[in-house]
Design an enzyme around this catalytic site. Sequence first.
Site, PDB file in Angstrom:
ATOM      1  N   GLU A 136      -9.822  -1.843   5.319  1.00 15.79           N
ATOM      2  CA  GLU A 136     -10.235  -1.594   6.430  1.00 15.79           C
ATOM      3  C   GLU A 136     -11.593  -2.467   6.733  1.00 15.79           C
ATOM      4  OE1 GLU A 136      -8.808  -0.037   8.750  1.00 15.79           O
ATOM      5  OE2 GLU A 136      -7.982   1.975   8.343  1.00 15.79           O
ATOM      6  N   ASN A 138      -7.797  -3.368  14.240  1.00 17.54           N
ATOM      7  CA  ASN A 138      -9.433  -3.387  13.689  1.00 17.54           C
ATOM      8  C   ASN A 138      -9.720  -4.570  12.748  1.00 17.54           C
ATOM      9  OD1 ASN A 138      -8.359  -2.233  11.685  1.00 17.54           O
ATOM     10  ND2 ASN A 138      -9.586  -0.636  11.460  1.00 17.54           N
ATOM     11  N   ASP A 170       0.907  -1.099  -0.005  1.00 14.12           N
ATOM     12  CA  ASP A 170      -0.067  -0.061   0.097  1.00 14.12           C
ATOM     13  C   ASP A 170       0.858   1.242   0.108  1.00 14.12           C
ATOM     14  OD1 ASP A 170       0.942  -0.194   2.785  1.00 14.12           O
ATOM     15  OD2 ASP A 170      -0.754  -1.178   3.239  1.00 14.12           O
TER      16      ASP A 170
END
Length: 260
Positions: free
Chosen positions: A143, A136, A67
Site C-alpha cells: 500500500e 491507489n 500475496d
Amino acid sequence: MEVIIVPSSKEIGALAADSIEALVRNKPNAVIGLATGSSPLPIYDELARRHADEGLNFSAVSGFALDEYVGLPSGHFESYREVIRREFTNRVDVAAENVHGPDGSTEDLLGACQAYEDAISAAGGIDLQILGVGTNGHIGFNEPGSSLASRTRIKTLAEQTRQDNARFFDHLDQVPHHVVTQGLGTIMDARHLVLVAFGAGKADAVRDFVEGPVSAACPASILQFHPRATVIIDEAAASKLAGAPSYRHAYDNKPAWQGL
C-alpha cells in the site's frame, strides 16, 4: 519501462500470454509470479486456451503467488491460493506441488514471511512476475507508504483496497484487514515484470506510476527503476497518459525480433 496500449482486455491477455509462452518454451522449468484480482484473468484464460488447444506445456513450471490474506482458513474460496488454482493452475498441467503461496493462516506469520523469501530464492528467483495495480497505486499488497526496499511481510490493507476487494465477498466486513505480501524489493528481484491494467478506473494510477515521480506514495512507480518492465494497458487505462502518442509510436515501430 515499455508501455503498450491496446484496444481491449482480450489483447492485453494475448500479449502477456505471448511473453509467458515464449519464456516457457525457452525455459520449461520457468518460475512465474502469479497475481490475483481481475486484471490477470485474461492472461490466465488465454494460457489455459493455449494449453488445451495448442499443447502449451506447464508441467515443469513453478508458480509463486504475490500475496495472501491473513486469517482466512485453509481452502477458503477467496484465499488467493485457491483463486490461483481455480483461475489458472488447475486449468493447465502445473504440478500442484510446484504452486506456492505465502501462509496467511499460520500463527508464526513472521516465520512464514521469511520462509517464503527462502522458497523463492531456492527456486532460482522469479523469471516473470505478473502484476496488476490498485486504484491507489499498490502492487501486490504494498500500500502507499510501503518501503521501496521491502521484503515479504505483513501489511494492513488500506480501506480503499478493502472496498475495492469487497466485490469478491458477501460483505465488506468479511474482507480481512491484514495480508502477507511480497515486498517491493522482492518484486523488483524478478527478471521481467509484466503489469496489466484495463478500464477507466485505473487511469489515475497508471498515469501516476508511469509518468509521476518514483515515490512510496505510489508503490507501482518503482517499476521505473526496473531494467525490464512491460506495462500493457487498454485505451481507457491509458486515457490520462501525456506520453500516449510516444508510447504508441515506439510500439508500432518495435522490431519484431525484440519481443516483450
